[in-house]
Design an enzyme around this catalytic site. Structure first.
Site, PDB file in Angstrom:
ATOM      1  N   LYS A  41       0.824  -1.192   0.000  1.00  0.00           N
ATOM      2  CA  LYS A  41       0.000   0.000   0.000  1.00  0.00           C
ATOM      3  C   LYS A  41       0.869   1.258   0.000  1.00  0.00           C
ATOM      4  O   LYS A  41       0.425   2.342  -0.373  1.00  0.00           O
ATOM      5  CB  LYS A  41      -0.876   0.033   1.272  1.00  0.00           C
ATOM      6  CG  LYS A  41      -1.716  -1.184   1.480  1.00  0.00           C
ATOM      7  CD  LYS A  41      -2.358  -1.124   2.884  1.00  0.00           C
ATOM      8  CE  LYS A  41      -3.109  -2.419   3.147  1.00  0.00           C
ATOM      9  NZ  LYS A  41      -3.524  -2.511   4.567  1.00  0.00           N
ATOM     10  N   GLY A  42       2.110   1.080   0.442  1.00  0.00           N
ATOM     11  CA  GLY A  42       2.988   2.225   0.693  1.00  0.00           C
ATOM     12  C   GLY A  42       3.205   3.166  -0.467  1.00  0.00           C
ATOM     13  O   GLY A  42       3.332   4.370  -0.291  1.00  0.00           O
ATOM     14  N   GLU A  97       7.685   2.825  -5.677  1.00  0.00           N
ATOM     15  CA  GLU A  97       7.789   2.299  -4.311  1.00  0.00           C
ATOM     16  C   GLU A  97       7.867   3.434  -3.304  1.00  0.00           C
ATOM     17  O   GLU A  97       8.260   4.551  -3.639  1.00  0.00           O
ATOM     18  CB  GLU A  97       9.068   1.456  -4.193  1.00  0.00           C
ATOM     19  CG  GLU A  97       8.816  -0.036  -4.170  1.00  0.00           C
ATOM     20  CD  GLU A  97       8.226  -0.550  -2.852  1.00  0.00           C
ATOM     21  OE1 GLU A  97       7.671   0.241  -2.057  1.00  0.00           O
ATOM     22  OE2 GLU A  97       8.334  -1.762  -2.613  1.00  0.00           O
ATOM     23  N   ASP A  98       7.518   3.112  -2.083  1.00  0.00           N
ATOM     24  CA  ASP A  98       7.657   4.091  -1.007  1.00  0.00           C
ATOM     25  C   ASP A  98       9.101   4.202  -0.536  1.00  0.00           C
ATOM     26  O   ASP A  98       9.637   5.284  -0.378  1.00  0.00           O
ATOM     27  CB  ASP A  98       6.730   3.749   0.172  1.00  0.00           C
ATOM     28  CG  ASP A  98       6.820   2.286   0.609  1.00  0.00           C
ATOM     29  OD1 ASP A  98       7.613   1.509   0.033  1.00  0.00           O
ATOM     30  OD2 ASP A  98       6.075   1.912   1.538  1.00  0.00           O
ATOM     31  N   ASP A 101      14.736  -0.518   1.210  1.00  0.00           N
ATOM     32  CA  ASP A 101      15.400  -0.760   2.482  1.00  0.00           C
ATOM     33  C   ASP A 101      16.493  -1.814   2.243  1.00  0.00           C
ATOM     34  O   ASP A 101      17.558  -1.498   1.739  1.00  0.00           O
ATOM     35  CB  ASP A 101      14.307  -1.215   3.467  1.00  0.00           C
ATOM     36  CG  ASP A 101      14.775  -1.325   4.895  1.00  0.00           C
ATOM     37  OD1 ASP A 101      15.605  -0.513   5.311  1.00  0.00           O
ATOM     38  OD2 ASP A 101      14.299  -2.226   5.610  1.00  0.00           O
ATOM     39  N   PHE A 150      13.351   4.484  11.290  1.00  0.00           N
ATOM     40  CA  PHE A 150      12.059   3.970  10.857  1.00  0.00           C
ATOM     41  C   PHE A 150      11.139   5.160  10.593  1.00  0.00           C
ATOM     42  O   PHE A 150      10.901   5.978  11.471  1.00  0.00           O
ATOM     43  CB  PHE A 150      11.435   3.026  11.888  1.00  0.00           C
ATOM     44  CG  PHE A 150      10.327   2.226  11.274  1.00  0.00           C
ATOM     45  CD1 PHE A 150      10.597   1.058  10.569  1.00  0.00           C
ATOM     46  CD2 PHE A 150       9.006   2.681  11.343  1.00  0.00           C
ATOM     47  CE1 PHE A 150       9.577   0.353   9.942  1.00  0.00           C
ATOM     48  CE2 PHE A 150       7.981   1.975  10.728  1.00  0.00           C
ATOM     49  CZ  PHE A 150       8.270   0.811  10.032  1.00  0.00           C
ATOM     50  N   ASP A 157       3.783   3.189   6.807  1.00  0.00           N
ATOM     51  CA  ASP A 157       3.071   2.960   8.065  1.00  0.00           C
ATOM     52  C   ASP A 157       3.967   2.414   9.167  1.00  0.00           C
ATOM     53  O   ASP A 157       5.020   1.830   8.908  1.00  0.00           O
ATOM     54  CB  ASP A 157       1.940   1.947   7.847  1.00  0.00           C
ATOM     55  CG  ASP A 157       2.482   0.529   7.671  1.00  0.00           C
ATOM     56  OD1 ASP A 157       3.268   0.307   6.742  1.00  0.00           O
ATOM     57  OD2 ASP A 157       2.141  -0.345   8.499  1.00  0.00           O
ATOM     58  N   ARG A 163      -0.107   6.391   7.720  1.00  0.00           N
ATOM     59  CA  ARG A 163       0.074   6.473   6.265  1.00  0.00           C
ATOM     60  C   ARG A 163      -0.389   7.822   5.727  1.00  0.00           C
ATOM     61  O   ARG A 163       0.102   8.314   4.715  1.00  0.00           O
ATOM     62  CB  ARG A 163      -0.737   5.380   5.560  1.00  0.00           C
ATOM     63  CG  ARG A 163      -0.196   3.978   5.767  1.00  0.00           C
ATOM     64  CD  ARG A 163      -0.891   3.025   4.806  1.00  0.00           C
ATOM     65  NE  ARG A 163      -0.737   1.624   5.189  1.00  0.00           N
ATOM     66  CZ  ARG A 163       0.304   0.861   4.849  1.00  0.00           C
ATOM     67  NH1 ARG A 163       1.279   1.362   4.131  1.00  0.00           N
ATOM     68  NH2 ARG A 163       0.362  -0.398   5.229  1.00  0.00           N
TER      69      ARG A 163
HETATM   70  P1  IMP Z   1      12.999  -4.246   1.460  1.00  0.00           P
HETATM   71  O1  IMP Z   1      13.680  -3.175   0.643  1.00  0.00           O
HETATM   72  O2  IMP Z   1      12.711  -5.502   0.720  1.00  0.00           O
HETATM   73  O3  IMP Z   1      13.717  -4.483   2.762  1.00  0.00           O
HETATM   74  O4  IMP Z   1      11.575  -3.798   1.925  1.00  0.00           O
HETATM   75  C1  IMP Z   1      11.088  -2.570   1.774  1.00  0.00           C
HETATM   76  C2  IMP Z   1       9.693  -2.517   2.342  1.00  0.00           C
HETATM   77  O5  IMP Z   1       9.718  -2.566   3.778  1.00  0.00           O
HETATM   78  C3  IMP Z   1       9.091  -1.184   1.969  1.00  0.00           C
HETATM   79  O6  IMP Z   1       8.385  -1.269   0.768  1.00  0.00           O
HETATM   80  C4  IMP Z   1       8.231  -0.861   3.164  1.00  0.00           C
HETATM   81  O7  IMP Z   1       6.949  -1.402   2.979  1.00  0.00           O
HETATM   82  C5  IMP Z   1       8.923  -1.537   4.331  1.00  0.00           C
HETATM   83  N1  IMP Z   1       9.786  -0.581   5.067  1.00  0.00           N
HETATM   84  C6  IMP Z   1      11.128  -0.531   5.073  1.00  0.00           C
HETATM   85  N2  IMP Z   1      11.589   0.483   5.826  1.00  0.00           N
HETATM   86  C7  IMP Z   1      10.496   1.111   6.316  1.00  0.00           C
HETATM   87  C8  IMP Z   1      10.311   2.275   7.169  1.00  0.00           C
HETATM   88  O8  IMP Z   1      11.253   2.954   7.631  1.00  0.00           O
HETATM   89  N3  IMP Z   1       9.028   2.598   7.443  1.00  0.00           N
HETATM   90  C9  IMP Z   1       7.955   1.911   6.962  1.00  0.00           C
HETATM   91  N4  IMP Z   1       8.082   0.844   6.155  1.00  0.00           N
HETATM   92  C10 IMP Z   1       9.338   0.429   5.844  1.00  0.00           C
HETATM   93 MG    MG Z   2       6.504  -1.053   0.135  1.00  0.00          MG
END
Ligand code: IMP
Ligand code: MG
Length: 174
Positions: A41-42, A97-98, A101, A150, A157, A163
């Site tokens: 949803k991000g 993407e939001d 990470d 975070f 969220d 959100r």
């Molecule tokens: P990754 O890059 O596969 O570790 O995952 C990224 C996803 O984890 C993002 O699309 C977010 O949904 C979630 N995420 C990672 N860091 C944060 C944060 O600081 N706040 C909220 N969601 C996060």
């Molecule tokens: Mg995401």
């Protein structure tokens, strides 16, 4: 324990940066059209704001993914909860993407989308936490690089909350 939200990026800063990315995409895709794929949803708040600022023809689609059990951390395999409605064949796809990470989700997703016959697939993320990267991902358009905090707001969220904040905040537990 009640958390506190500290502003990291103001609404004005975020809006200004989204306008700049919109301008950049409009220039880069001049004479073409773009197909935005929002990761739910991000990514939804960012995609809507960005789409309004792109001046070449835009189509949109949504997909929702989740981790396989608790084991994704090691495997990086994601499960498609909601797949796209449209074909990607011959389209100029931009994944929205939001935040990137560890990069695990995106790395898997980009490979999967690439296999569906698009002309090209680019990645656009509002936020990037490079310090946390485990799997290398090429980010084509990036709003902001942020420290290892975070964050919430603008679609992101904490436990499904915050959100709707119009800015990016850091979650603090002191
Ligand atoms: P990754 O890059 O596969 O570790 O995952 C990224 C996803 O984890 C993002 O699309 C977010 O949904 C979630 N995420 C990672 N860091 C944060 C944060 O600081 N706040 C909220 N969601 C996060
Ligand atoms: Mg995401």
């Amino acid at each position: 324990m009640a958390e506190r939200i500290e502003v990291l990026l103001t609404e004005k800063e975020v809006d200004k940066r989204i306008q700049e990315i919109g301008d950049q995409i409009s220039r880069d895709y001049a004479g073409k059209s773009v197909h935005l794929v929002c990761v739910l949803k991000g990514g939804s708040f960012f995609m809507c704001e960005l789409a309004k600022r792109i001046t070449v023809p835009v189509s949109i689609d949504f997909m929702s993914v989740s981790s396989y059990g608790g084991d994704t951390k090691s495997s990086g395999v994601v499960r498609i909860v909601k797949d796209l409605d449209e074909s990607l064949k011959d389209k100029h796809v931009i994944v929205i993407e939001d935040i990137v990470d560890s990069g695990r989700t995106l790395s898997y997703l980009l490979d999967m989308l690439q296999s569906r016959g698009p002309q090209d697939v680019k990645l656009c993320t509002l936020l990037d936490k490079p310090e946390r990267r485990v799997v290398e991902v090429k980010v084509d358009y990036k709003g902001f690089e942020i420290p290892d905090e975070f964050v919430v707001g603008y679609g992101l969220d904490y436990d499904q909350k915050y959100r709707n904040l119009p800015y990016i905040g850091m979650v603090k537990f002191d």
